[in-house]
Design an enzyme around this catalytic site. Structure first.
Site, PDB file in Angstrom:
ATOM      1  N   HIS A  89       0.882  -0.972   0.101  1.00 46.23           N
ATOM      2  CA  HIS A  89      -0.001   0.048  -0.071  1.00 46.23           C
ATOM      3  C   HIS A  89       0.863   1.227   0.064  1.00 46.23           C
ATOM      4  CE1 HIS A  89      -4.181  -1.564   1.153  1.00 46.23           C
ATOM      5  NE2 HIS A  89      -3.514  -2.214   0.433  1.00 46.23           N
ATOM      6  N   TYR A 132      -9.359   5.850   6.936  1.00 48.54           N
ATOM      7  CA  TYR A 132      -9.537   6.306   8.421  1.00 48.54           C
ATOM      8  C   TYR A 132     -10.475   7.474   8.492  1.00 48.54           C
ATOM      9  CZ  TYR A 132      -5.472   3.768   9.830  1.00 48.54           C
ATOM     10  OH  TYR A 132      -4.573   2.649  10.163  1.00 48.54           O
ATOM     11  N   PRO A 167      -4.567   0.957  18.774  1.00 50.17           N
ATOM     12  CA  PRO A 167      -4.169   0.689  17.225  1.00 50.17           C
ATOM     13  C   PRO A 167      -4.229   1.599  16.065  1.00 50.17           C
ATOM     14  CG  PRO A 167      -6.436  -0.504  18.190  1.00 50.17           C
ATOM     15  CD  PRO A 167      -5.843   0.394  19.358  1.00 50.17           C
ATOM     16  N   LYS A 196       1.053   0.655  14.887  1.00 46.40           N
ATOM     17  CA  LYS A 196       2.265   0.506  15.278  1.00 46.40           C
ATOM     18  C   LYS A 196       2.766  -0.729  16.260  1.00 46.40           C
ATOM     19  CE  LYS A 196       3.730   3.960  13.182  1.00 46.40           C
ATOM     20  NZ  LYS A 196       3.945   3.130  11.942  1.00 46.40           N
ATOM     21  N   TYR A 219       3.547   7.117  10.046  1.00 45.28           N
ATOM     22  CA  TYR A 219       2.953   5.815   9.631  1.00 45.28           C
ATOM     23  C   TYR A 219       3.630   4.744   8.996  1.00 45.28           C
ATOM     24  CZ  TYR A 219      -1.412   3.200   8.631  1.00 45.28           C
ATOM     25  OH  TYR A 219      -2.222   2.232   8.377  1.00 45.28           O
TER      26      TYR A 219
HETATM   27  P1  RFL Z   1       1.595 -10.599  21.729  1.00 44.43           P
HETATM   28  O1  RFL Z   1       1.183 -10.672  20.478  1.00 44.43           O
HETATM   29  O2  RFL Z   1       0.570 -10.431  22.836  1.00 44.43           O
HETATM   30  O3  RFL Z   1       2.285 -12.287  22.243  1.00 44.43           O
HETATM   31  C1  RFL Z   1       2.621 -12.550  23.627  1.00 44.43           C
HETATM   32  C2  RFL Z   1       2.501 -13.935  23.897  1.00 44.43           C
HETATM   33  O4  RFL Z   1       3.045 -14.367  25.027  1.00 44.43           O
HETATM   34  C3  RFL Z   1       2.003 -15.388  25.593  1.00 44.43           C
HETATM   35  N1  RFL Z   1       1.963 -15.402  26.833  1.00 44.43           N
HETATM   36  C4  RFL Z   1       2.810 -16.526  27.913  1.00 44.43           C
HETATM   37  N2  RFL Z   1       3.443 -17.388  27.324  1.00 44.43           N
HETATM   38  C5  RFL Z   1       4.019 -18.112  28.110  1.00 44.43           C
HETATM   39  N3  RFL Z   1       3.894 -17.978  29.547  1.00 44.43           N
HETATM   40  C6  RFL Z   1       2.824 -16.753  30.093  1.00 44.43           C
HETATM   41  N4  RFL Z   1       2.701 -16.577  31.299  1.00 44.43           N
HETATM   42  C7  RFL Z   1       2.504 -15.941  29.260  1.00 44.43           C
HETATM   43  N5  RFL Z   1       1.609 -14.906  28.986  1.00 44.43           N
HETATM   44  C8  RFL Z   1       1.444 -14.554  27.710  1.00 44.43           C
HETATM   45  C9  RFL Z   1       0.611 -14.979  24.894  1.00 44.43           C
HETATM   46  O5  RFL Z   1      -0.028 -16.424  24.706  1.00 44.43           O
HETATM   47  C10 RFL Z   1       1.101 -14.597  23.604  1.00 44.43           C
HETATM   48  O6  RFL Z   1       1.030 -15.707  22.410  1.00 44.43           O
HETATM   49  O7  RFL Z   1       2.797  -9.756  21.995  1.00 44.43           O
HETATM   50  P2  RFL Z   1       3.889  -9.206  21.062  1.00 44.43           P
HETATM   51  O8  RFL Z   1       4.697 -10.510  20.518  1.00 44.43           O
HETATM   52  O9  RFL Z   1       4.601  -8.283  21.873  1.00 44.43           O
HETATM   53  O10 RFL Z   1       3.168  -8.658  19.650  1.00 44.43           O
HETATM   54  C11 RFL Z   1       2.494  -7.500  19.996  1.00 44.43           C
HETATM   55  C12 RFL Z   1       1.514  -7.346  18.764  1.00 44.43           C
HETATM   56  O11 RFL Z   1       0.576  -8.710  19.224  1.00 44.43           O
HETATM   57  C13 RFL Z   1       0.511  -6.114  19.268  1.00 44.43           C
HETATM   58  O12 RFL Z   1       1.231  -4.925  19.346  1.00 44.43           O
HETATM   59  C14 RFL Z   1      -0.027  -5.720  17.932  1.00 44.43           C
HETATM   60  O13 RFL Z   1      -1.100  -6.873  17.659  1.00 44.43           O
HETATM   61  C15 RFL Z   1      -1.047  -4.603  18.206  1.00 44.43           C
HETATM   62  N6  RFL Z   1      -1.831  -4.263  17.009  1.00 44.43           N
HETATM   63  C16 RFL Z   1      -1.357  -3.586  15.792  1.00 44.43           C
HETATM   64  N7  RFL Z   1      -0.112  -3.369  15.519  1.00 44.43           N
HETATM   65  C17 RFL Z   1       0.287  -3.093  14.371  1.00 44.43           C
HETATM   66  O14 RFL Z   1       1.743  -2.842  14.230  1.00 44.43           O
HETATM   67  N8  RFL Z   1      -0.239  -2.779  13.153  1.00 44.43           N
HETATM   68  C18 RFL Z   1      -1.598  -3.012  13.343  1.00 44.43           C
HETATM   69  O15 RFL Z   1      -2.509  -2.798  12.120  1.00 44.43           O
HETATM   70  C19 RFL Z   1      -2.333  -3.459  14.580  1.00 44.43           C
HETATM   71  N9  RFL Z   1      -3.685  -3.413  14.626  1.00 44.43           N
HETATM   72  C20 RFL Z   1      -3.155  -4.282  17.009  1.00 44.43           C
HETATM   73  C21 RFL Z   1      -4.041  -4.028  15.889  1.00 44.43           C
HETATM   74  C22 RFL Z   1      -3.903  -5.043  18.221  1.00 44.43           C
HETATM   75  C23 RFL Z   1      -5.271  -4.879  18.311  1.00 44.43           C
HETATM   76  N10 RFL Z   1      -5.582  -5.628  19.464  1.00 44.43           N
HETATM   77  C24 RFL Z   1      -6.158  -7.054  19.477  1.00 44.43           C
HETATM   78  C25 RFL Z   1      -5.360  -4.965  20.508  1.00 44.43           C
HETATM   79  C26 RFL Z   1      -5.434  -4.253  15.745  1.00 44.43           C
HETATM   80  C27 RFL Z   1      -5.898  -4.617  17.288  1.00 44.43           C
HETATM   81  C28 RFL Z   1      -7.410  -4.966  16.935  1.00 44.43           C
HETATM   82  C1  PHB Z   2      -6.145  -3.845  10.684  1.00 40.69           C
HETATM   83  O1  PHB Z   2      -5.924  -4.407   9.464  1.00 40.69           O
HETATM   84  O2  PHB Z   2      -6.417  -4.769  11.632  1.00 40.69           O
HETATM   85  C2  PHB Z   2      -5.485  -2.586  11.024  1.00 40.69           C
HETATM   86  C3  PHB Z   2      -5.231  -1.560  10.300  1.00 40.69           C
HETATM   87  C4  PHB Z   2      -4.609  -0.416  10.457  1.00 40.69           C
HETATM   88  C5  PHB Z   2      -4.740  -0.009  11.969  1.00 40.69           C
HETATM   89  C6  PHB Z   2      -5.362  -0.964  12.783  1.00 40.69           C
HETATM   90  C7  PHB Z   2      -5.725  -2.269  12.615  1.00 40.69           C
HETATM   91  O3  PHB Z   2      -4.378   1.281  12.130  1.00 40.69           O
END
Ligand code: RFL
Ligand code: PHB
Length: 395
Positions: free
Chosen positions: A76, A205, A297, A301, A389
């Site tokens: 993109h 957005y 989110p 980031k 971004y």
């Molecule tokens: P995670 O992915 O939470 O993984 C942590 C892992 O640790 C495990 N765990 C344990 N394992 C052993 N013993 C324990 N006691 C444990 N406790 C926990 C868990 O089961 C899990 O598997 O953290 P990590 O690896 O730091 O990754 C971070 C990302 O997942 C997170 O920042 C992103 O998903 C945030 N996020 C987005 N980030 C982006 O860069 N671009 C996006 O477009 C974006 N969209 C989003 C998002 C997060 C969202 N939510 C659900 C908050 C959209 C959403 C809706």
């Molecule tokens: C997504 O595709 O889940 C997504 C994309 C952009 C955002 C947050 C989530 O800022």
């Protein structure tokens, strides 16, 4: 699988941070073990991020984990902002000297990294719940975990907490050594996955008097959309028709553009939070990714920050094993926190500019609209958004 009683780097958490770190360490010849509390299916299907920055893609490519991303990821070159029934495109390459982003779901990044690790990688244990980490200030910190009903220990040279916001490793650091800064928001995101081709080529957005909406996508046939809703909203209290009607009105602009509805296959409500814990290292325990910091989110980031942390950390471990220097490990927290705080600001800025609060005054709304008008009329303001971004350089 039998796990060793000792490893060089014990990694708690098999999310993107833990898996990418393990892959990088393995390729650098550094011994490590990943302990993940949940099962493989759960970890591979947890619906989360969708946007990868160049630096994240480069790191995945460098460790041989980007074959499918390069085949299936959608490149993109911009996003669309909507407000006051108008739309404005932010052109990333033009504003940033060529940077762009990839739409490739976190679920797929995780699947690719798990597949590699299970065929050619260090031990990765699922359903291995870490209960505590002790000895952070010693030369041999210990991970205590339960696997197959048996309590075990793993002695390490270093422990990295990649266990997300609700993980346990942060609590291995004495509370007196940690500073935390936090912000919560008076709204959540209602996210849906729908089996319908996206109604747009790039993410939209939208600021609207009814609240924020985001149109994202997963593949050319699967759409991902979000609606701002009050905290505590029950996702099952909305009918499919209500969801599509609400999205339709929040995205409405003065043109014949229409959102195409389709079958909703998943729905969830997600709270929004900003959180940073400092420092990201104490003794021989280090924190990476969501274990150390959370962003709302809106700026896409979180996953990219997690990747940036472990890129810096893998380099520091490689220097340490090659030359014995701990300079990289000593600098880890300071290096990462600079980038973290930039992303915290950007995520807060995107969130507060695009969402409407329950008690929003006309004054607040005018400030938001003025800022959006400024982005549309000033290449400098647009470039500020685009640079953040598309992602700042790692390191
Ligand atoms: P995670 O992915 O939470 O993984 C942590 C892992 O640790 C495990 N765990 C344990 N394992 C052993 N013993 C324990 N006691 C444990 N406790 C926990 C868990 O089961 C899990 O598997 O953290 P990590 O690896 O730091 O990754 C971070 C990302 O997942 C997170 O920042 C992103 O998903 C945030 N996020 C987005 N980030 C982006 O860069 N671009 C996006 O477009 C974006 N969209 C989003 C998002 C997060 C969202 N939510 C659900 C908050 C959209 C959403 C809706
Ligand atoms: C997504 O595709 O889940 C997504 C994309 C952009 C955002 C947050 C989530 O800022």
């Amino acid at each position: 699988m039998t796990t060793p009683a000792h490893t060089t780097v014990g990694i708690v958490g098999g999310g993107p941070a833990g898996l990418l770190l393990a892959r990088q360490l393995h390729l650098a010849g550094i011994d490590c073990v990943v302990l993940e509390a949940r099962d493989r299916t759960y970890v591979e299907h947890r619906q989360r991020a969708g946007i990868l920055e160049q630096g994240t893609v480069d790191a995945l490519r460098a460790c041989g984990a980007a074959d499918r991303l390069d085949r299936e990821g959608l490149i993109h070159d911009g996003i669309e902002l909507r407000w006051n029934r108008r739309s404005h495109r932010i052109d990333f390459p033009a504003l940033t000297g060529g940077r762009r982003v990839w739409v490739y779901a976190q679920t797929e990044v995780v699947k690719d990294l798990i597949a590699l690790q299970l065929t050619d990688g260090p031990p990765l244990l699922f359903e291995a719940e870490v209960t505590a980490v002790t000895g952070a200030e010693t030369d041999r910190p210990v991970i205590h975990y339960t696997h197959e009903g048996i309590r075990r220990t793993l002695t390490c040279d270093y422990v990295v907490g990649c266990d997300g916001f609700h993980g346990v490793v942060r609590s291995a650091i004495p509370a007196t050594e940690l500073r935390t800064a936090e912000r919560t928001y008076p709204y959540s995101w209602f996210g849906i996955l729908a089996n319908v081709p996206p109604s747009c080529d790039e993410l939209i957005y939208a600021h609207s008097p009814r609240g924020f909406a985001l149109h994202s996508m997963r593949t050319p046939t699967v759409s991902r959309l979000y609606l701002q809703v009050p905290n505590g909203t029950d996702p099952d209290s909305w009918s499919d028709t209500q969801i599509w009607d609400e999205l339709q009105s929040r995205f409405a602009i003065d043109s014949d553009w229409k959102l195409t509805p389709g079958p909703i296959t998943q729905r969830a409500v997600l709270p929004m939070r900003s959180f940073v814990t400092e420092p990201m290292r104490y003794g021989r325990v280090l924190l990476a990714g969501d274990a150390a910091h959370i962003v709302p989110p809106t700026g896409a980031k979180g996953l990219n920050l997690a990747a940036a942390d472990v890129i810096v950390l893998a380099r520091a471990f490689a220097d340490w094993t090659a030359t014995g220097t701990t300079a990289g490990l000593d600098a880890y927290s300071g290096t990462c926190l600079k980038r973290v705080w930039r992303a915290e600001h950007f995520s807060w800025f995107m969130t507060t500019t695009l969402h409407t609060t329950p008690d929003q005054s006309a004054f607040d709304t005018h400030l938001q609209l003025s800022q959006l008008d400024r982005i549309a009329s000033s290449p400098h303001a647009a470039a500020e958004l685009a640079e953040n971004y598309a992602g700042l350089p790692v390191g």
